[in-house]
Structures are given as structure tokens and as C-alpha cells.
Design an enzyme around this catalytic site. Structure first.
Site, PDB file in Angstrom:
ATOM      1  N   GLY A  12       0.831  -1.210   0.000  1.00  0.00           N
ATOM      2  CA  GLY A  12       0.000   0.000   0.000  1.00  0.00           C
ATOM      3  C   GLY A  12       0.859   1.251   0.000  1.00  0.00           C
ATOM      4  O   GLY A  12       0.538   2.240   0.660  1.00  0.00           O
ATOM      5  N   GLY A  16      -0.248   8.002   0.691  1.00  0.00           N
ATOM      6  CA  GLY A  16      -0.555   8.019   2.126  1.00  0.00           C
ATOM      7  C   GLY A  16       0.599   7.583   3.016  1.00  0.00           C
ATOM      8  O   GLY A  16       1.761   7.903   2.760  1.00  0.00           O
ATOM      9  N   VAL A  65      -2.691  -7.467  -2.494  1.00  0.00           N
ATOM     10  CA  VAL A  65      -2.287  -8.299  -1.354  1.00  0.00           C
ATOM     11  C   VAL A  65      -3.270  -9.438  -1.063  1.00  0.00           C
ATOM     12  O   VAL A  65      -2.932 -10.362  -0.320  1.00  0.00           O
ATOM     13  CB  VAL A  65      -2.057  -7.456  -0.074  1.00  0.00           C
ATOM     14  CG1 VAL A  65      -0.840  -6.564  -0.203  1.00  0.00           C
ATOM     15  CG2 VAL A  65      -3.296  -6.656   0.305  1.00  0.00           C
ATOM     16  N   TYR A 151     -14.167  -2.185  10.206  1.00  0.00           N
ATOM     17  CA  TYR A 151     -12.783  -1.675  10.250  1.00  0.00           C
ATOM     18  C   TYR A 151     -12.166  -1.962  11.609  1.00  0.00           C
ATOM     19  O   TYR A 151     -11.036  -2.432  11.711  1.00  0.00           O
ATOM     20  CB  TYR A 151     -12.788  -0.172   9.946  1.00  0.00           C
ATOM     21  CG  TYR A 151     -11.417   0.457   9.892  1.00  0.00           C
ATOM     22  CD1 TYR A 151     -10.562   0.233   8.814  1.00  0.00           C
ATOM     23  CD2 TYR A 151     -10.960   1.285  10.920  1.00  0.00           C
ATOM     24  CE1 TYR A 151      -9.305   0.816   8.756  1.00  0.00           C
ATOM     25  CE2 TYR A 151      -9.703   1.874  10.872  1.00  0.00           C
ATOM     26  CZ  TYR A 151      -8.879   1.640   9.791  1.00  0.00           C
ATOM     27  OH  TYR A 151      -7.624   2.219   9.744  1.00  0.00           O
ATOM     28  N   ALA A 153     -13.062  -4.307  13.734  1.00  0.00           N
ATOM     29  CA  ALA A 153     -12.828  -5.751  13.874  1.00  0.00           C
ATOM     30  C   ALA A 153     -11.513  -6.139  13.202  1.00  0.00           C
ATOM     31  O   ALA A 153     -10.710  -6.901  13.753  1.00  0.00           O
ATOM     32  CB  ALA A 153     -13.990  -6.531  13.254  1.00  0.00           C
ATOM     33  N   LYS A 155      -8.897  -4.271  12.580  1.00  0.00           N
ATOM     34  CA  LYS A 155      -7.708  -3.710  13.235  1.00  0.00           C
ATOM     35  C   LYS A 155      -7.479  -4.320  14.624  1.00  0.00           C
ATOM     36  O   LYS A 155      -6.340  -4.482  15.051  1.00  0.00           O
ATOM     37  CB  LYS A 155      -7.829  -2.180  13.299  1.00  0.00           C
ATOM     38  CG  LYS A 155      -7.796  -1.503  11.914  1.00  0.00           C
ATOM     39  CD  LYS A 155      -6.498  -1.818  11.156  1.00  0.00           C
ATOM     40  CE  LYS A 155      -6.380  -1.033   9.859  1.00  0.00           C
ATOM     41  NZ  LYS A 155      -5.125  -1.297   9.145  1.00  0.00           N
TER      42      LYS A 155
END
Ligand code: NAD
Length: 171
Positions: A12, A16, A65, A151, A153, A155
Site C-alpha cells: 500500500g 498516504g 495483497v 474496520y 474488527a 484492526k
């Protein structure tokens, strides 16, 4: 921190945080493989970094990925190009509550897949030099965020998985 002679893989990395991690590691002397599903952005980012740090310091490789094959190919490409891997940053992630299965696949399952590949490539038992795996979670992996349950869950999963890998330098 001097990272000359070290090689890093960042997923990624087209934009960012992944892009920022790439630049930071390059500035410390490491070589970096930038992997991302976004080909155009990834190539532009990598070209800019090569201009700044030198032509052989970085390369881009297209990788989704969630594809075990594409992910494994990245590790092979790094071995062929630089002969080693020392740092893996599993950074690729999305926020998309509607597509929560895809979110879990990218944010959690692919982090686990990347970690497995990283261990196979870097561990001394497998002929590597040892290394570091950094799995990017979030404050949403430590406390509930009521608008993004999927999200959260994913992380929380990254934190639990990474902390459970006793004996391996994972953070
Ligand atoms: N930005 C923040 O404030 C913040 C805070 C906490 C955690 N994080 C985490 O940091 C990581 C990076 O976040 P960001 O804000 O830089 O996001 P971003 O959207 O700017 O960048 C994410 C990158 O991941 C790539 N990506 C998405 N799906 C992919 C896939 N299947 N295969 C390969 N690459 C893929 C995207 O193309 C993009 O380049 C994520 O895991 C995110 O959850 C970000």
C-alpha cells in the site's frame, strides 16, 4: 538510525502512510520495494523517490495483497533484485464498511498472509538474516469506533494476531 544495506517491502505504498514510510526508510539508507494495487500512482511515487534517492534504491511492483500468488511474487522479485529482505511493513488497508468481507480480506487476512511470507523469507531458520515485521493497525484496533465496526474488527484482529506471534520481532 542507519539502515544502509537493509531492504524493506511496504504494501500500500503508492500513497498516504505507505508512501511516507517508504520515503523515511529511503532517507535512512534502506532500499525499498513499493507494492500496491494502484499501478499508475505507485509508479509515479516510485519515480519521484528514485529521483531523490537514486535509481537503484527503490522499485515498484503491482500487487493485490489479497492474491497469494501476487504477494508471493513480490518476495521473489525482491530476492532476485536485492538478494535479501530485512523489513516488512504490512500497511495496505481500506475503510469500506459496505464491502466488509473485502475489508477483512485486505486489512486482516492479507496481513496474516504477508506475515507468513515475511517469516518464510526473513527467518534464519529458512536461510534469511532475521528481520522486522510491522503490521499497521490503528487506534480503532485498541478501542471501539461506533461508525466503523468492520474496520474496528479488522484492526483489533491485527493487534491480537501480531501480539500473539511470540518470539518474532513484530510490532
Ligand atoms: N491515515 C490514517 O489516519 C490512519 C490511521 C490509522 C491507521 N491507518 C492505517 O494505515 C494504513 C494506510 O492508510 P492510509 O491512510 O495511508 O490509506 P490510503 O488509502 O491513503 O493508502 C492505502 C494504500 O493501500 C493500497 N491498497 C488498497 N487495497 C490494496 C490491495 N488489495 N493490495 C495492495 N494495495 C492495496 C491503496 O491502493 C493505497 O495506495 C491502513 O492500513 C490504514 O488502515 C491509517
Amino acid at each position: 538510525m542507519n539502515l544502509s544495506g537493509k531492504v524493506a517491502l511496504i504494501t500500500g505504498a503508492a500513497q498516504g502512510l505507505g508512501k511516507a514510510f517508504s520515503e523515511t526508510l529511503l532517507s535512512k539508507g534502506a532500499k525499498v520495494c513499493l507494492a500496491d494495487i494502484k499501478v499508475q500512482e505507485g509508479q509515479i511515487t516510485t519515480d519521484a523517490l528514485r529521483k531523490k534517492f537514486g535509481n537503484d534504491t527503490a522499485f515498484f511492483i503491482k500487487c493485490d495483497v489479497t492474491s497469494e500468488k501476487e504477494f508471493a511474487n513480490v518476495f521473489q522479485a525482491i530476492k532476485s533484485r536485492y538478494g535479501r529482505l530485512d523489513i516488512l511493513v504490512n500497511n495496505a488497508g481500506i475503510v469500506d464498511e459496505k464491502n466488509w468481507r473485502k475489508l477483512i480480506e485486505i486489512n486482516l487476512l492479507s496481513v496474516m498472509q504477508g506475515t507468513q511470507l515475511g517469516i518464510e523469507t526473513m527467518s534464519k531458520e529458512h536461510g534469511g538474516n532475521g528481520g522486522v515485521i510491522i503490521n499497521v493497525s490503528s487506534t480503532a484496533g485498541l478501542q471501539p469506533v461506533f461508525i466503523t465496526p468492520a474496520y474496528c474488527a479488522s484492526k483489533f484482529g491485527v493487534v491480537g494476531y501480531t501480539r500473539s506471534l511470540a518470539g518474532i520481532k513484530c510490532c
